[in-house]
Design an enzyme around this catalytic site. Structure first.
Site, PDB file in Angstrom:
ATOM      1  N   HIS A 120       0.855  -1.199   0.000  1.00  0.00           N
ATOM      2  CA  HIS A 120       0.000   0.000   0.000  1.00  0.00           C
ATOM      3  C   HIS A 120       0.881   1.235   0.000  1.00  0.00           C
ATOM      4  O   HIS A 120       1.862   1.297   0.739  1.00  0.00           O
ATOM      5  CB  HIS A 120      -0.901   0.039   1.239  1.00  0.00           C
ATOM      6  CG  HIS A 120      -1.980  -0.991   1.208  1.00  0.00           C
ATOM      7  ND1 HIS A 120      -1.773  -2.291   1.570  1.00  0.00           N
ATOM      8  CD2 HIS A 120      -3.285  -0.897   0.846  1.00  0.00           C
ATOM      9  CE1 HIS A 120      -2.909  -2.974   1.432  1.00  0.00           C
ATOM     10  NE2 HIS A 120      -3.834  -2.147   0.985  1.00  0.00           N
ATOM     11  N   LYS A 147      -1.251  -7.826  -4.045  1.00  0.00           N
ATOM     12  CA  LYS A 147      -2.133  -6.653  -3.989  1.00  0.00           C
ATOM     13  C   LYS A 147      -1.267  -5.392  -3.987  1.00  0.00           C
ATOM     14  O   LYS A 147      -0.392  -5.242  -3.122  1.00  0.00           O
ATOM     15  CB  LYS A 147      -3.000  -6.725  -2.723  1.00  0.00           C
ATOM     16  CG  LYS A 147      -3.987  -5.583  -2.582  1.00  0.00           C
ATOM     17  CD  LYS A 147      -4.822  -5.769  -1.293  1.00  0.00           C
ATOM     18  CE  LYS A 147      -5.803  -4.643  -1.106  1.00  0.00           C
ATOM     19  NZ  LYS A 147      -6.365  -4.606   0.250  1.00  0.00           N
ATOM     20  N   GLN A 209     -13.115   4.543  -1.283  1.00  0.00           N
ATOM     21  CA  GLN A 209     -13.916   3.312  -1.398  1.00  0.00           C
ATOM     22  C   GLN A 209     -15.381   3.686  -1.649  1.00  0.00           C
ATOM     23  O   GLN A 209     -15.917   4.543  -0.951  1.00  0.00           O
ATOM     24  CB  GLN A 209     -13.797   2.541  -0.098  1.00  0.00           C
ATOM     25  CG  GLN A 209     -13.806   1.062  -0.262  1.00  0.00           C
ATOM     26  CD  GLN A 209     -13.412   0.419   1.067  1.00  0.00           C
ATOM     27  OE1 GLN A 209     -14.124   0.523   2.037  1.00  0.00           O
ATOM     28  NE2 GLN A 209     -12.256  -0.212   1.097  1.00  0.00           N
ATOM     29  N   LYS A 292     -14.006  23.281 -21.646  1.00  0.00           N
ATOM     30  CA  LYS A 292     -14.755  23.245 -22.909  1.00  0.00           C
ATOM     31  C   LYS A 292     -14.030  23.921 -24.091  1.00  0.00           C
ATOM     32  O   LYS A 292     -14.246  23.560 -25.236  1.00  0.00           O
ATOM     33  CB  LYS A 292     -16.114  23.916 -22.728  1.00  0.00           C
ATOM     34  CG  LYS A 292     -17.112  23.063 -21.974  1.00  0.00           C
ATOM     35  CD  LYS A 292     -18.457  23.738 -21.885  1.00  0.00           C
ATOM     36  CE  LYS A 292     -19.363  22.973 -20.958  1.00  0.00           C
ATOM     37  NZ  LYS A 292     -20.672  23.560 -20.776  1.00  0.00           N
ATOM     38  N   ASP A 328     -24.977  21.604 -25.585  1.00  0.00           N
ATOM     39  CA  ASP A 328     -25.566  22.565 -24.644  1.00  0.00           C
ATOM     40  C   ASP A 328     -26.641  23.412 -25.326  1.00  0.00           C
ATOM     41  O   ASP A 328     -27.677  23.695 -24.733  1.00  0.00           O
ATOM     42  CB  ASP A 328     -24.485  23.504 -24.086  1.00  0.00           C
ATOM     43  CG  ASP A 328     -23.690  22.863 -22.963  1.00  0.00           C
ATOM     44  OD1 ASP A 328     -24.186  21.897 -22.353  1.00  0.00           O
ATOM     45  OD2 ASP A 328     -22.561  23.327 -22.701  1.00  0.00           O
TER      46      ASP A 328
HETATM   47  P1  NAP Z   1     -17.793  30.538 -17.929  1.00  0.00           P
HETATM   48  O1  NAP Z   1     -17.390  30.404 -19.336  1.00  0.00           O
HETATM   49  O2  NAP Z   1     -16.740  30.573 -16.855  1.00  0.00           O
HETATM   50  O3  NAP Z   1     -18.659  31.918 -17.827  1.00  0.00           O
HETATM   51  C1  NAP Z   1     -19.099  32.403 -16.579  1.00  0.00           C
HETATM   52  C2  NAP Z   1     -20.002  33.614 -16.793  1.00  0.00           C
HETATM   53  O4  NAP Z   1     -20.523  33.965 -15.505  1.00  0.00           O
HETATM   54  C3  NAP Z   1     -19.280  34.839 -17.333  1.00  0.00           C
HETATM   55  O5  NAP Z   1     -20.172  35.585 -18.116  1.00  0.00           O
HETATM   56  C4  NAP Z   1     -18.956  35.612 -16.035  1.00  0.00           C
HETATM   57  O6  NAP Z   1     -18.830  37.006 -16.215  1.00  0.00           O
HETATM   58  C5  NAP Z   1     -20.208  35.348 -15.239  1.00  0.00           C
HETATM   59  N1  NAP Z   1     -20.001  35.509 -13.810  1.00  0.00           N
HETATM   60  C6  NAP Z   1     -19.295  34.685 -12.998  1.00  0.00           C
HETATM   61  N2  NAP Z   1     -19.338  35.177 -11.733  1.00  0.00           N
HETATM   62  C7  NAP Z   1     -20.084  36.325 -11.776  1.00  0.00           C
HETATM   63  C8  NAP Z   1     -20.491  37.276 -10.792  1.00  0.00           C
HETATM   64  N3  NAP Z   1     -20.139  37.129  -9.523  1.00  0.00           N
HETATM   65  N4  NAP Z   1     -21.250  38.307 -11.191  1.00  0.00           N
HETATM   66  C9  NAP Z   1     -21.626  38.458 -12.468  1.00  0.00           C
HETATM   67  N5  NAP Z   1     -21.282  37.593 -13.447  1.00  0.00           N
HETATM   68  C10 NAP Z   1     -20.504  36.537 -13.104  1.00  0.00           C
HETATM   69  O7  NAP Z   1     -18.798  29.393 -17.477  1.00  0.00           O
HETATM   70  P2  NAP Z   1     -19.855  28.620 -18.423  1.00  0.00           P
HETATM   71  O8  NAP Z   1     -19.243  27.403 -18.971  1.00  0.00           O
HETATM   72  O9  NAP Z   1     -20.436  29.613 -19.362  1.00  0.00           O
HETATM   73  O10 NAP Z   1     -20.934  28.129 -17.328  1.00  0.00           O
HETATM   74  C11 NAP Z   1     -21.771  29.074 -16.686  1.00  0.00           C
HETATM   75  C12 NAP Z   1     -22.841  28.350 -15.877  1.00  0.00           C
HETATM   76  O11 NAP Z   1     -23.651  27.551 -16.718  1.00  0.00           O
HETATM   77  C13 NAP Z   1     -22.290  27.381 -14.819  1.00  0.00           C
HETATM   78  O12 NAP Z   1     -23.057  27.521 -13.647  1.00  0.00           O
HETATM   79  C14 NAP Z   1     -22.544  26.016 -15.439  1.00  0.00           C
HETATM   80  O13 NAP Z   1     -22.707  24.997 -14.443  1.00  0.00           O
HETATM   81  C15 NAP Z   1     -23.828  26.257 -16.170  1.00  0.00           C
HETATM   82  N6  NAP Z   1     -24.074  25.279 -17.248  1.00  0.00           N
HETATM   83  C16 NAP Z   1     -25.207  24.533 -17.160  1.00  0.00           C
HETATM   84  C17 NAP Z   1     -25.518  23.611 -18.141  1.00  0.00           C
HETATM   85  C18 NAP Z   1     -26.753  22.781 -18.024  1.00  0.00           C
HETATM   86  O14 NAP Z   1     -26.889  21.788 -18.766  1.00  0.00           O
HETATM   87  N7  NAP Z   1     -27.686  23.144 -17.169  1.00  0.00           N
HETATM   88  C19 NAP Z   1     -24.668  23.457 -19.247  1.00  0.00           C
HETATM   89  C20 NAP Z   1     -23.534  24.268 -19.329  1.00  0.00           C
HETATM   90  C21 NAP Z   1     -23.252  25.179 -18.322  1.00  0.00           C
HETATM   91  P3  NAP Z   1     -17.423  37.672 -16.627  1.00  0.00           P
HETATM   92  O15 NAP Z   1     -17.322  37.523 -18.119  1.00  0.00           O
HETATM   93  O16 NAP Z   1     -17.555  39.066 -16.179  1.00  0.00           O
HETATM   94  O17 NAP Z   1     -16.358  36.902 -15.900  1.00  0.00           O
END
Ligand code: NAP
Length: 494
Positions: A120, A147, A209, A292, A328
């Site tokens: 381990h 193991k 685990q 992404k 998405d």
């Molecule tokens: P990302 O590329 O990092 O973009 C984040 C965005 O949020 C930017 O516009 C950022 O603004 C803004 N932001 C972050 N903190 C902030 C704050 N405190 N005040 C104001 N604006 C703020 O992330 P993403 O990939 O686009 O994902 C964004 C969200 O979508 C996440 O919560 C993710 O889990 C969700 N999502 C959900 C699905 C689904 O299937 N439901 C799919 C994809 C993503 P700035 O440009 O000013 O930094």
């Protein structure tokens, strides 16, 4: 050889150990009796315990010096192992760090018992060459099984173990820790003779685990074999995702030999991971924050939609060629269309990150008029120009809400752990709007609560997750999962 699943019993009294033994035997035909956990363990207690077994057992007595609990001296410890042999325990585990003479003595006098010599490493996973040396050194002692269990500091450590397992039929090997979970689940695919699962979350004997119920209910463990195709979610916080709980039941339902796992990794680990992904011919992946965009350079071809969106959330391995897609946009649009047609509707998109790009692409395709706002104005401006739509300052949110029919939050504001935040304040909402928050956890965000009490129709990020997952499933398997099944499994995670 079929991998056996072993449940350790870690109770600190004989009575409780018997209760746990009986419980474990309901799930499996192999139980590890961690007698070092039993306070003041002695020959008498060992006898009582072994009398109560009805299935096969491994007797293990790890000393304190090797992360176990046994505090007696080495002579007492070896006596307990020898007594287990006398009492016909099917397996006895002895650490490779023990005195070689003692190990040799146990092996020579093993009678009907099979001896496992174990190594381990609770700190790290050595590289393959070193692991192979450890294996060869133990092999010289001539045990029945070897193991080798190490700690995964990185998801990539699992692949060292998979390489070590190749062409060996006497090896139990996997990684401990959260990042090592995949090696426990994929034990039947890569040939570990035994994998370990806990009786429940409180009764783990080593980090990482997995609960025996989760092994089967979430990962369909008993169906995994050498041919199983591996898919998983690549993300920095992938462990929080619900996707495994909706994908795996659908694979099982359609009798597809796939398993969906989580690949928790940072940007630094991504290049090595993608090399391993190719070498081990994984069948596909979902991709989430923050990978992404970066992953695009590491795959072979991106479909037109993903190119236009500029982000990939799905990888499909087509005859060793890694193809990138974006589902998405589809998820967001299907979720919105459950409540409203989109053509000629006015939509306000909050945020300008990767998810915003997908949502805007989809809304535009459906004929909606779009206004983007974002904390960093320049990003909103750039995005508006990329997709030829409007952008606005955030200084008058109420007016923006009034002027639009649909509001989509694509920012991460309100996501765990910041669940008391909302990008739109209570006094900025008006009734009659359709509001979607794509944040998936929590499902009912502060924004949605405020919108609902202001008289708006709300859509949770889980609807988007569900629809995009269906599209991913089709891309990987060419088949349609049952919508109702995925929907009900997702509800169970909420
Ligand atoms: P990302 O590329 O990092 O973009 C984040 C965005 O949020 C930017 O516009 C950022 O603004 C803004 N932001 C972050 N903190 C902030 C704050 N405190 N005040 C104001 N604006 C703020 O992330 P993403 O990939 O686009 O994902 C964004 C969200 O979508 C996440 O919560 C993710 O889990 C969700 N999502 C959900 C699905 C689904 O299937 N439901 C799919 C994809 C993503 P700035 O440009 O000013 O930094």
């Amino acid at each position: 050889m079929k991998t056996r699943i072993c449940v350790p019993v870690t109770a600190d009294t004989v009575d409780q150990a018997i209760v746990d033994l009986k419980q474990a035997e309901k799930f499996t035909d192999l139980v590890e009796l961690r007698i070092d956990f039993i306070k003041n363990i002695d020959i008498g207690k060992l006898e009582i315990l072994l009398k109560n077994k009805t299935k096969e057992v491994i007797v293990t007595c790890r000393p304190k010096s090797l992360n176990g609990n046994f505090i007696g001296n080495e002579k007492e410890r070896i006596n307990l192992l020898k007594k287990s042999i006398e009492l016909n325990a099917e397996f006895v585990d002895i650490e490779s760090d023990s005195d070689n003479g003692l190990i040799g003595d146990i092996i020579q006098n093993k009678k009907n018992t099979k001896i496992i010599v174990s190594y381990h490493n609770f700190k790290e996973t050595p590289k393959l060459e070193q692991l192979a040396n450890i294996y060869n050194d133990i092999k010289k002692l001539n045990p029945d099984l070897i193991k080798i269990v190490t700690f995964a500091g990185s998801i990539n450590d699992n692949f060292e173990i998979f390489k070590l397992l190749k062409d060996k039929n006497d090896l139990i090997s996997f990684c401990m820790g959260l990042r090592g979970e995949i090696s426990r689940i994929l034990a039947p695919k890569y040939g570990s003779c035994i994998t370990f699962a806990s009786l429940n979350e409180e009764k783990v004997s080593a980090p990482g685990q997995i609960d025996i119920n989760e092994m089967d209910n979430v990962y369909n463990f008993s169906l995994i074999n050498e041919e199983t195709m591996v898919i998983g979610l690549i993300g920095e916080h992938a462990e929080h995702s619900k996707s495994k709980s909706i994908m795996n039941p659908s694979f099982k339902d359609l009798k597809l030999n796939f398993v969906y796992l989580t690949f928790k990794l940072t940007t630094d680990e991504l290049p090595a991971f993608m090399k391993n992904f190719r070498q081990f011919e994984f069948a596909g992946a979902s991709v989430t924050i923050p990978h992404k965009l970066k992953i695009i350079k590491m795959i072979d071809e991106i479909d037109e939609t993903a190119q236009k969106i500029g982000a990939t959330n799905t990888i499909v391995n087509k005859n060793d060629k890694l193809m990138g897609y974006n589902t998405d946009y589809y998820g967001a649009i299907e979720a919105l269309k459950e409540k409203t047609p989109l053509n000629n509707k006015k939509a306000l998109v909050l945020g300008a990150g990767g998810a915003a790009r997908a949502v805007i692409y989809g809304l535009k395709k459906e004929g909606a008029g779009i206004t983007i706002v974002n904390r960093t104005k320049e990003k909103a401006e750039k995005l508006a120009s990329d997709f030829d739509v409007k952008f606005s300052e955030i200084n008058n949110m109420k007016k923006l809400v009034i002027d639009n029919d649909i509001i989509v939050n694509t920012t991460s504001v309100g996501m765990v752990p910041n669940i008391n935040e909302s990008i739109i304040k209570e006094d900025e909402f008006v009734s009659g709007k359709i509001v979607m928050d794509i944040v998936p956890i929590p499902p009912n965000t502060k924004l949605l609560k405020i919108a609902k009490s202001a008289g708006c129709q709300v859509i949770s990020g889980n609807r988007m997750l569900l629809h995009q997952a269906i599209k991913q499933f089709r891309l990987w398997t060419g088949q349609d999962p049952k919508f109702k099944l995925m929907e009900s499994k997702l509800k169970l995670t909420l």
